[in-house]
Design a protein around this motif. Structure first.
Motif, PDB file in Angstrom:
ATOM      1  N   ASN A   1       7.817  53.508 -66.077  1.00  0.00           N
ATOM      2  CA  ASN A   1       8.077  52.664 -67.265  1.00  0.00           C
ATOM      3  C   ASN A   1       7.821  51.182 -67.002  1.00  0.00           C
ATOM      4  O   ASN A   1       8.641  50.330 -67.340  1.00  0.00           O
ATOM      5  CB  ASN A   1       9.519  52.853 -67.752  1.00  0.00           C
ATOM      6  CG  ASN A   1       9.893  54.304 -67.974  1.00  0.00           C
ATOM      7  OD1 ASN A   1      10.868  54.790 -67.405  1.00  0.00           O
ATOM      8  ND2 ASN A   1       9.125  55.011 -68.780  1.00  0.00           N
ATOM      9  N   VAL A   2       6.668  50.862 -66.423  1.00  0.00           N
ATOM     10  CA  VAL A   2       6.419  49.479 -66.027  1.00  0.00           C
ATOM     11  C   VAL A   2       5.569  48.693 -67.034  1.00  0.00           C
ATOM     12  O   VAL A   2       5.305  47.514 -66.820  1.00  0.00           O
ATOM     13  CB  VAL A   2       5.748  49.414 -64.635  1.00  0.00           C
ATOM     14  CG1 VAL A   2       6.633  50.042 -63.575  1.00  0.00           C
ATOM     15  CG2 VAL A   2       4.375  50.061 -64.646  1.00  0.00           C
ATOM     16  N   ILE A   3       5.147  49.321 -68.129  1.00  0.00           N
ATOM     17  CA  ILE A   3       4.333  48.614 -69.121  1.00  0.00           C
ATOM     18  C   ILE A   3       5.160  48.251 -70.355  1.00  0.00           C
ATOM     19  O   ILE A   3       4.987  47.193 -70.943  1.00  0.00           O
ATOM     20  CB  ILE A   3       3.108  49.455 -69.530  1.00  0.00           C
ATOM     21  CG1 ILE A   3       2.285  49.820 -68.285  1.00  0.00           C
ATOM     22  CG2 ILE A   3       2.257  48.703 -70.553  1.00  0.00           C
ATOM     23  CD1 ILE A   3       1.771  48.626 -67.496  1.00  0.00           C
ATOM     24  N   ARG A   4       6.031  49.146 -70.754  1.00  0.00           N
ATOM     25  CA  ARG A   4       6.996  48.882 -71.817  1.00  0.00           C
ATOM     26  C   ARG A   4       6.313  48.431 -73.100  1.00  0.00           C
ATOM     27  O   ARG A   4       6.617  47.370 -73.658  1.00  0.00           O
ATOM     28  CB  ARG A   4       8.053  47.872 -71.359  1.00  0.00           C
ATOM     29  CG  ARG A   4       8.641  48.197 -69.983  1.00  0.00           C
ATOM     30  CD  ARG A   4      10.006  47.650 -69.768  1.00  0.00           C
ATOM     31  NE  ARG A   4      10.975  48.269 -70.653  1.00  0.00           N
ATOM     32  CZ  ARG A   4      11.515  49.493 -70.446  1.00  0.00           C
ATOM     33  NH1 ARG A   4      11.166  50.210 -69.392  1.00  0.00           N
ATOM     34  NH2 ARG A   4      12.397  49.974 -71.304  1.00  0.00           N
ATOM     35  N   GLU A   5       5.351  49.248 -73.544  1.00  0.00           N
ATOM     36  CA  GLU A   5       4.605  48.975 -74.773  1.00  0.00           C
ATOM     37  C   GLU A   5       3.914  47.604 -74.736  1.00  0.00           C
ATOM     38  O   GLU A   5       3.689  46.974 -75.770  1.00  0.00           O
ATOM     39  CB  GLU A   5       5.523  49.060 -75.999  1.00  0.00           C
ATOM     40  CG  GLU A   5       6.237  50.393 -76.171  1.00  0.00           C
ATOM     41  CD  GLU A   5       5.313  51.517 -76.638  1.00  0.00           C
ATOM     42  OE1 GLU A   5       4.177  51.233 -77.051  1.00  0.00           O
ATOM     43  OE2 GLU A   5       5.740  52.693 -76.580  1.00  0.00           O
ATOM     44  N   GLY A   6       3.606  47.130 -73.526  1.00  0.00           N
ATOM     45  CA  GLY A   6       2.919  45.855 -73.369  1.00  0.00           C
ATOM     46  C   GLY A   6       3.825  44.651 -73.336  1.00  0.00           C
ATOM     47  O   GLY A   6       3.350  43.509 -73.182  1.00  0.00           O
ATOM     48  N   ALA A   7       5.132  44.853 -73.432  1.00  0.00           N
ATOM     49  CA  ALA A   7       6.067  43.726 -73.512  1.00  0.00           C
ATOM     50  C   ALA A   7       6.085  42.890 -72.235  1.00  0.00           C
ATOM     51  O   ALA A   7       6.508  41.729 -72.261  1.00  0.00           O
ATOM     52  CB  ALA A   7       7.478  44.232 -73.814  1.00  0.00           C
ATOM     53  N   ILE A   8       5.616  43.439 -71.121  1.00  0.00           N
ATOM     54  CA  ILE A   8       5.653  42.695 -69.852  1.00  0.00           C
ATOM     55  C   ILE A   8       4.799  41.427 -69.894  1.00  0.00           C
ATOM     56  O   ILE A   8       5.025  40.507 -69.100  1.00  0.00           O
ATOM     57  CB  ILE A   8       5.227  43.578 -68.662  1.00  0.00           C
ATOM     58  CG1 ILE A   8       3.854  44.211 -68.925  1.00  0.00           C
ATOM     59  CG2 ILE A   8       6.281  44.627 -68.367  1.00  0.00           C
ATOM     60  CD1 ILE A   8       3.259  44.888 -67.692  1.00  0.00           C
ATOM     61  N   ILE A   9       3.816  41.355 -70.792  1.00  0.00           N
ATOM     62  CA  ILE A   9       2.971  40.159 -70.829  1.00  0.00           C
ATOM     63  C   ILE A   9       3.450  39.141 -71.852  1.00  0.00           C
ATOM     64  O   ILE A   9       2.841  38.082 -72.006  1.00  0.00           O
ATOM     65  CB  ILE A   9       1.493  40.518 -71.096  1.00  0.00           C
ATOM     66  CG1 ILE A   9       1.303  41.112 -72.504  1.00  0.00           C
ATOM     67  CG2 ILE A   9       0.962  41.463 -70.033  1.00  0.00           C
ATOM     68  CD1 ILE A   9      -0.156  41.264 -72.901  1.00  0.00           C
TER      69      ILE A   9
END
Length: 224
Positions: free
Chosen positions: A166-174
């Motif tokens: 779960n390291v992308i989180r629908e792109g919220a990481i950026i």
């Protein structure tokens, strides 16, 4: 983003590549009956974890975040008969459901299920001077993932595989303005993965029945 398409493709791949599996099906059913959150890895992701653990020749696996034991079953199946999987779960109710699922799958003899805060359980494992793990899967609360990574390195050896879910989180990481603790914890986790000199790491985005997400993968270098 076409979630309907992603889910249909996932189902197609599972139908073509994964055999009918009663213990895993019953585990998901039991989880739903017990009202556990539906946040297990998908069937194709579970099979990926199984294959990676087999490829690594893992005899000792550490899982942080058991939930209902779905991924635990996949990983335990990758072990030889003398292997062991230590899995850590905070919630006693989740652990009870997981223990029943693991027993139903015939894998209780391979699984050491420990209940309590993962940070405490990891510290206890280290204090026990337990044998180092060959494969570590981090899939618990994301704000604490940076701490779990620190412990994972302490409990690893050169060649250990570490995987974070779960390291992308629908792109919220950026999104620098997203202050959700799970997003912030994931960002710090990825920063640590990239900065630890003893790790070689990457991450991949995935789409499927679980939406837009991904895995981070690392290997512990010889000079750790």
């Amino acid at each position: 983003m076409d979630q309907k398409l992603f889910t249909e493709v996932d189902s197609y791949l599972a139908d073509k590549l994964l055999a009918e599996d009663a213990p895993l099906r019953e585990a998901l059913k039991a989880n739903a009956i017990a009202d556990l959150p539906s946040i297990d890895v998908s069937p194709t992701q579970g099979k990926l974890l199984y294959l990676l653990a087999r490829m690594a020749g893992a005899k000792r696996i550490l899982e942080v975040g058991t939930l209902g034991g779905y991924s635990t079953i996949w990983l335990a199946r990758a072990l030889p008969n003398d292997g062991v999987l230590v899995t850590l779960e905070l919630n006693p109710k989740h652990a009870e459901v997981a223990a029943a699922n693991i027993h139903r799958a015939g894998l209780s003899h391979l699984v050491d299920l420990r209940v309590g805060p993962a940070v405490e359980s990891l510290a206890r494992l280290h204090a026990e001077n337990t044998a180092r793990f060959d494969f570590i899967f981090l899939d618990a609360d994301k704000p604490n993932n940076p701490i779990y990574l620190d412990w994972a390195i302490k409990l690893s050896h050169p060649g250990t595989i570490i995987i974070g879910d779960n390291v992308i989180r629908e792109g919220a990481i950026i999104d620098a303005n997203d202050t959700d603790p799970s997003v912030a914890g994931t960002r710090l986790f990825l920063e640590k993965l990239g900065s630890y000199p003893q790790l070689d790491a990457t991450a991949i985005q995935t789409v499927g029945s679980k939406g837009h997400d991904g895995f981070a993968l690392a290997i512990v270098n010889e000079k750790s």
